[in-house]
Scaffold this motif. Structure first.
Motif, PDB file in Angstrom:
ATOM      1  N   UNK A  27       0.824  -0.889   0.042  1.00 31.30           N
ATOM      2  CA  UNK A  27      -0.025   0.045   0.009  1.00 31.30           C
ATOM      3  C   UNK A  27       0.954   1.155  -0.118  1.00 31.30           C
ATOM      4  N   UNK A  28       0.827   1.907  -1.012  1.00 34.74           N
ATOM      5  CA  UNK A  28       1.584   3.085  -1.143  1.00 34.74           C
ATOM      6  C   UNK A  28       0.757   4.340  -0.889  1.00 34.74           C
ATOM      7  N   UNK A  29       1.680   5.493  -0.544  1.00 30.85           N
ATOM      8  CA  UNK A  29       1.076   6.702  -0.229  1.00 30.85           C
ATOM      9  C   UNK A  29       2.081   7.914  -0.318  1.00 30.85           C
ATOM     10  N   UNK A  30       1.644   8.995  -0.429  1.00 30.27           N
ATOM     11  CA  UNK A  30       2.835   9.986  -0.304  1.00 30.27           C
ATOM     12  C   UNK A  30       2.692  10.879  -1.575  1.00 30.27           C
ATOM     13  N   UNK A  31       2.319  10.430  -2.779  1.00 33.32           N
ATOM     14  CA  UNK A  31       2.204  11.188  -4.023  1.00 33.32           C
ATOM     15  C   UNK A  31       1.663  12.338  -3.896  1.00 33.32           C
ATOM     16  N   UNK A  32       1.722  13.038  -5.034  1.00 39.18           N
ATOM     17  CA  UNK A  32       0.809  14.343  -4.950  1.00 39.18           C
ATOM     18  C   UNK A  32       1.564  15.461  -5.976  1.00 39.18           C
ATOM     19  N   UNK A  33       1.041  16.733  -5.882  1.00 36.41           N
ATOM     20  CA  UNK A  33       1.494  17.763  -6.824  1.00 36.41           C
ATOM     21  C   UNK A  33       2.490  18.702  -6.021  1.00 36.41           C
ATOM     22  N   UNK A  34       3.705  18.844  -6.578  1.00 37.57           N
ATOM     23  CA  UNK A  34       4.718  19.598  -5.973  1.00 37.57           C
ATOM     24  C   UNK A  34       5.400  20.657  -6.942  1.00 37.57           C
ATOM     25  N   UNK A  35       6.003  21.704  -6.500  1.00 38.04           N
ATOM     26  CA  UNK A  35       6.558  22.573  -7.331  1.00 38.04           C
ATOM     27  C   UNK A  35       8.021  22.004  -7.604  1.00 38.04           C
ATOM     28  N   UNK A  36       8.621  22.335  -8.730  1.00 35.24           N
ATOM     29  CA  UNK A  36      10.087  22.211  -8.784  1.00 35.24           C
ATOM     30  C   UNK A  36      10.998  22.520  -7.866  1.00 35.24           C
ATOM     31  N   UNK A  37      11.874  21.726  -7.210  1.00 35.62           N
ATOM     32  CA  UNK A  37      12.819  22.118  -6.177  1.00 35.62           C
ATOM     33  C   UNK A  37      11.976  21.580  -4.807  1.00 35.62           C
ATOM     34  N   UNK A  38      10.943  21.250  -4.785  1.00 36.98           N
ATOM     35  CA  UNK A  38      10.049  20.691  -3.581  1.00 36.98           C
ATOM     36  C   UNK A  38      10.498  19.301  -3.215  1.00 36.98           C
ATOM     37  N   UNK A  39       9.734  18.961  -2.066  1.00 37.09           N
ATOM     38  CA  UNK A  39       9.899  17.448  -1.774  1.00 37.09           C
ATOM     39  C   UNK A  39       8.758  16.729  -1.540  1.00 37.09           C
ATOM     40  N   UNK A  40       9.291  15.310  -1.525  1.00 35.46           N
ATOM     41  CA  UNK A  40       7.812  14.229  -1.162  1.00 35.46           C
ATOM     42  C   UNK A  40       8.565  13.303  -0.461  1.00 35.46           C
ATOM     43  N   UNK A  41       7.733  12.583   0.201  1.00 34.28           N
ATOM     44  CA  UNK A  41       8.191  11.385   0.962  1.00 34.28           C
ATOM     45  C   UNK A  41       7.129  10.326   0.448  1.00 34.28           C
ATOM     46  N   UNK A  42       7.445   9.310  -0.273  1.00 37.27           N
ATOM     47  CA  UNK A  42       6.543   8.181  -0.441  1.00 37.27           C
ATOM     48  C   UNK A  42       6.887   7.073   0.643  1.00 37.27           C
ATOM     49  N   UNK A  43       5.509   6.350   0.697  1.00 35.86           N
ATOM     50  CA  UNK A  43       5.824   5.291   1.841  1.00 35.86           C
ATOM     51  C   UNK A  43       4.940   3.976   0.987  1.00 35.86           C
ATOM     52  N   UNK A  44       5.769   2.735   1.411  1.00 38.61           N
ATOM     53  CA  UNK A  44       4.906   1.698   1.122  1.00 38.61           C
ATOM     54  C   UNK A  44       5.021   0.721   2.116  1.00 38.61           C
ATOM     55  N   UNK A  45       3.727   0.302   2.647  1.00 41.28           N
ATOM     56  CA  UNK A  45       3.695  -0.703   3.786  1.00 41.28           C
ATOM     57  C   UNK A  45       3.261  -1.962   3.229  1.00 41.28           C
ATOM     58  N   UNK A  46       3.754  -3.072   3.343  1.00 41.21           N
ATOM     59  CA  UNK A  46       3.872  -4.257   2.700  1.00 41.21           C
ATOM     60  C   UNK A  46       3.349  -5.302   3.954  1.00 41.21           C
ATOM     61  N   UNK A  47       2.763  -6.254   3.426  1.00 42.50           N
ATOM     62  CA  UNK A  47       2.317  -7.426   4.530  1.00 42.50           C
ATOM     63  C   UNK A  47       2.157  -8.735   3.437  1.00 42.50           C
ATOM     64  N   UNK A  48       2.207  -9.710   4.211  1.00 38.55           N
ATOM     65  CA  UNK A  48       1.693 -11.086   3.499  1.00 38.55           C
ATOM     66  C   UNK A  48       2.784 -11.568   2.651  1.00 38.55           C
ATOM     67  N   UNK A  49       4.100 -11.030   2.691  1.00 34.59           N
ATOM     68  CA  UNK A  49       5.236 -11.464   1.752  1.00 34.59           C
ATOM     69  C   UNK A  49       5.627 -12.770   2.563  1.00 34.59           C
ATOM     70  N   UNK A  50       5.668 -13.871   1.514  1.00 33.45           N
ATOM     71  CA  UNK A  50       5.932 -15.239   1.647  1.00 33.45           C
ATOM     72  C   UNK A  50       7.442 -15.334   1.366  1.00 33.45           C
ATOM     73  N   UNK A  51       8.249 -15.963   2.271  1.00 30.58           N
ATOM     74  CA  UNK A  51       9.637 -16.294   1.791  1.00 30.58           C
ATOM     75  C   UNK A  51      10.663 -14.916   2.224  1.00 30.58           C
ATOM     76  N   UNK A  52      11.987 -15.094   1.775  1.00 32.17           N
ATOM     77  CA  UNK A  52      13.049 -13.954   2.375  1.00 32.17           C
ATOM     78  C   UNK A  52      12.798 -12.932   1.067  1.00 32.17           C
ATOM     79  N   UNK A  53      12.825 -11.655   1.846  1.00 32.90           N
ATOM     80  CA  UNK A  53      13.115 -10.801   0.890  1.00 32.90           C
ATOM     81  C   UNK A  53      14.160 -10.457   0.339  1.00 32.90           C
ATOM     82  N   UNK A  54      14.675 -10.229  -0.653  1.00 32.39           N
ATOM     83  CA  UNK A  54      15.927 -10.087  -1.433  1.00 32.39           C
ATOM     84  C   UNK A  54      16.081  -8.986  -1.943  1.00 32.39           C
TER      85      UNK A  54
END
Length: 118
Positions: free
Chosen positions: A5-32
């Motif tokens: 589940x991602x969040x944090x996108x949007x509209x920003x002016x050049x030179x500005x900042x954003x922080x994207x987040x990704x919450x993950x769940x249900x992953x099976x196995x070893x994350x590589x």
């Protein structure tokens, strides 16, 4: 059931900042690997930044020095801090997690739009 589940996108002016987040769940196995890709309409999806199983972090040349990848294991969340954004950074950003169990599986988020205002 795997969820990214991602969040944090949007509209920003050049030179500005954003922080994207990704919450993950249900992953099976070893994350590589886990990180972010982006895609412009009509173009191929490109790798922006990723953690690898070798404990290294890869950044695309176009974002080095401006973007920072981080993660919070306690929250199962990976972040992409984007500073000094440029018009060419405008794209849909996708979270990606790659895991290996009996085989390698790649999981994708739904995408979050980053738009640079003119």
């Amino acid at each position: 059931q795997v969820q990214l589940v991602e969040s944090g996108g949007g509209l920003v002016q050049p030179g500005g900042s954003l922080r994207l987040s990704c919450a993950y769940s249900g992953i099976i196995g070893v994350i590589r690997a886990m990180g972010w890709y982006r895609q412009d309409p009509g173009k191929q999806r490109e790798l922006v930044a990723t953690f690898t199983s070798g404990a290294t972090t890869f950044y695309a040349d176009s974002v080095k020095g401006r973007f920072t990848l981080s993660r919070d294991h306690s929250r199962n969340t990976v972040y992409l801090q984007m500073n000094n954004l440029k018009p060419e950074d405008e794209a849909v950003y996708y979270c990606n997690v790659e895991a290996i169990a009996t085989r390698i599986s790649k999981y994708w988020g739904q995408g979050t739009q980053v738009t640079l205002s003119s």
